[in-house]
Design a protein around this motif. Sequence first.
Motif, short mmCIF file in Angstrom:
data_model
loop_
_atom_site.label_atom_id
_atom_site.label_comp_id
_atom_site.label_asym_id
_atom_site.label_seq_id
_atom_site.Cartn_x
_atom_site.Cartn_y
_atom_site.Cartn_z
N LEU A 105 -17.38 -19.77 -2.44
CA LEU A 105 -16.85 -20.35 -3.67
C LEU A 105 -15.43 -20.86 -3.47
O LEU A 105 -15.05 -21.93 -3.97
N TYR A 106 -14.63 -20.09 -2.74
CA TYR A 106 -13.24 -20.49 -2.50
C TYR A 106 -13.17 -21.76 -1.65
O TYR A 106 -12.42 -22.70 -1.97
N GLN A 107 -13.93 -21.79 -0.59
CA GLN A 107 -13.90 -22.97 0.27
C GLN A 107 -14.41 -24.21 -0.45
O GLN A 107 -13.89 -25.32 -0.27
N SER A 108 -15.41 -24.04 -1.28
CA SER A 108 -15.95 -25.17 -2.03
C SER A 108 -14.99 -25.60 -3.13
O SER A 108 -14.89 -26.78 -3.46
N TYR A 109 -14.27 -24.63 -3.73
CA TYR A 109 -13.27 -24.96 -4.75
C TYR A 109 -12.21 -25.89 -4.17
O TYR A 109 -11.82 -26.87 -4.80
N ASN A 110 -11.76 -25.58 -2.95
CA ASN A 110 -10.75 -26.41 -2.31
C ASN A 110 -11.29 -27.75 -1.85
O ASN A 110 -10.54 -28.63 -1.44
N SER A 111 -12.61 -27.90 -1.92
CA SER A 111 -13.24 -29.15 -1.50
C SER A 111 -13.86 -29.89 -2.67
O SER A 111 -14.66 -30.81 -2.49
N TYR A 112 -13.54 -29.43 -3.89
CA TYR A 112 -14.00 -30.10 -5.11
C TYR A 112 -15.52 -30.07 -5.24
O TYR A 112 -16.12 -31.01 -5.76
N ASP A 128 -19.16 -41.52 -6.62
CA ASP A 128 -18.15 -41.20 -7.63
C ASP A 128 -17.45 -39.88 -7.30
O ASP A 128 -16.51 -39.48 -7.98
N ASN A 129 -17.94 -39.18 -6.29
CA ASN A 129 -17.34 -37.91 -5.89
C ASN A 129 -16.68 -38.06 -4.52
O ASN A 129 -16.70 -39.13 -3.92
N TYR A 130 -16.15 -36.96 -4.04
CA TYR A 130 -15.53 -36.97 -2.72
C TYR A 130 -16.31 -36.04 -1.80
O TYR A 130 -16.74 -34.96 -2.20
N ARG A 131 -16.48 -36.47 -0.57
CA ARG A 131 -17.09 -35.59 0.42
C ARG A 131 -15.98 -34.74 1.03
O ARG A 131 -14.97 -35.27 1.47
N SER A 132 -16.21 -33.46 1.05
CA SER A 132 -15.13 -32.54 1.37
C SER A 132 -15.02 -32.25 2.87
O SER A 132 -15.95 -32.45 3.64
N LYS A 170 -8.12 -40.43 0.11
CA LYS A 170 -8.73 -41.69 0.56
C LYS A 170 -9.78 -41.41 1.64
O LYS A 170 -10.85 -42.02 1.64
N LEU A 171 -9.44 -40.50 2.55
CA LEU A 171 -10.37 -40.15 3.62
C LEU A 171 -11.64 -39.54 3.05
O LEU A 171 -12.75 -39.92 3.44
N GLU A 172 -11.49 -38.59 2.13
CA GLU A 172 -12.66 -37.93 1.57
C GLU A 172 -13.52 -38.92 0.77
O GLU A 172 -14.75 -38.84 0.77
#
Length: 516
Positions: free
Chosen positions: A59-66, A229-233, A215-217
Amino acid sequence: MNELRFDWLPPLSSPVMDERVQVVVDALLESYKSGRGVPSKEAYTSIYTAITRQILSSLYQSYNSYKSVSFPLHSRHYGSKNPQNINFSYRYTMDVYTKLLELSWVVVTAEGVENESVTRVAAAGDLEQAFKEWGLQWMLPDLLPEQHCVELRDVVRNADGTPKRTGKKKKTKKIHLAVPDTAEVQQQRQRLTWINNKLRQHCISIDLSNENLLKLERELAESGEADKDNYRSLHLQRVQLTRIFSRSEMNLGGRFYRGWWQHLPGKHRPHIRIDGKKTIEVDYSGMALRIIYALNNIPFKTEDDPYDIGLKQWTGKSDIRRKPLKRTVNALINDQDGVYRISKSELKLFGETEDSFMDKLLTKHPVLKDRLGSSIGLEAQYIDSQIAEAVMIDLLKDDIVILPIHDSFIVPAGYQQYLETAMSHFFKLRLGADIKVEAEVVKINDHFGWDNDDVIKAQEDDSTLGIVNAASVRDKVLNYKQQLTNNYLSYWESWKHNDGPSPVPSLLDTSLIDKV
């Protein structure tokens, strides 16, 4: 679906994570009652701690990756019998999940439940607030268990052995197979455990401002199957490797996967930093083709460009067609089932028809005439994986962090010559042939999105932007405002000075260095 399953991300250790895990475990044990046939309180504590740490870490790692995480709800997804399953007890995992819901620490995301079997969850309430306060911290990931270091895959096949293809795009479905328990596999697992234990204790990050990181994500999302519409983490904690073999054979494939840096496009990899140090990538030139030549005892000059197949107005390494040509040639080499077709857009770029392209390719490389459509590509991958293993071990023995990307490697920039020597040495040791290796460029934040040729020109115009030497390689590029990864690196430095690296297991079979 762009989320990772909660057990695919590494469990993390840090004081703040340990504190949150303990809150959940204490709440679960409030209802514990001893009795005949009931596991001891210590046993429950151990089980619940492991599961809770895994879930909270994901959950923490995914939180930081939106992002949210995928959470299977049906018992068929759990248990050790199927290698694709979650290796936790379904009952105890559901206990933890229910407790997290009671604490309001997780919430089912807007996508909801999929087929009443899998849901997507994200941090909520006090847990989300804690994650926000922590920021992006480096935390020590648990060492990947040995049994997870090696995987064997295939695709679903028809009765005649041909791959089963479905849908308009005729896609195959990958399946995981049981890995044979042989002495060789045991050694592969032990060596990769040794490598992973080295890698997990270092800070592998990316040196970009917040703006360029986003921009990279966004670029990664638009280039893949993710919702645009989202960002790849970027999951920076995913630094441990898994060796994956193909087509149900332990001598096909075998490359190293799952390092987060492997998902970056080549033009952005120069922004990778190892413990805050600038890095350099060194690439084998035409490795698959050169392996095939060596296996057939046919000389191939090191200075000869394997991708110069006679296209009109070819300008050498800087030719814009070289990279797509390399992808096409490697796709043909790896097309064991004979289904790959060169796209019309690529043929237009090459200025060829499919027939004329194949005629040029086979004229340049007659060694391929009887091998296209065979397993030669995966055989070559197995050999390059053996060489990659030897190169990684050789550098890591001297505490030089090295990141594999199949036929290239990334190291701190001051160790470029060391890496080039090792790459050439182990290729020749394994195949008795020479090979050319080529270095990429070093980039800083101001170079984001630049082509390598533009960076090289800038370096020629301003020598201060050149590759750093061994004396200055430790200089950290941390002078950019609002840099998310600054925080990540500072927590690694704190861990290094307060806790220090843990001992490396004595698992290395050094005979590999002598005979690959």
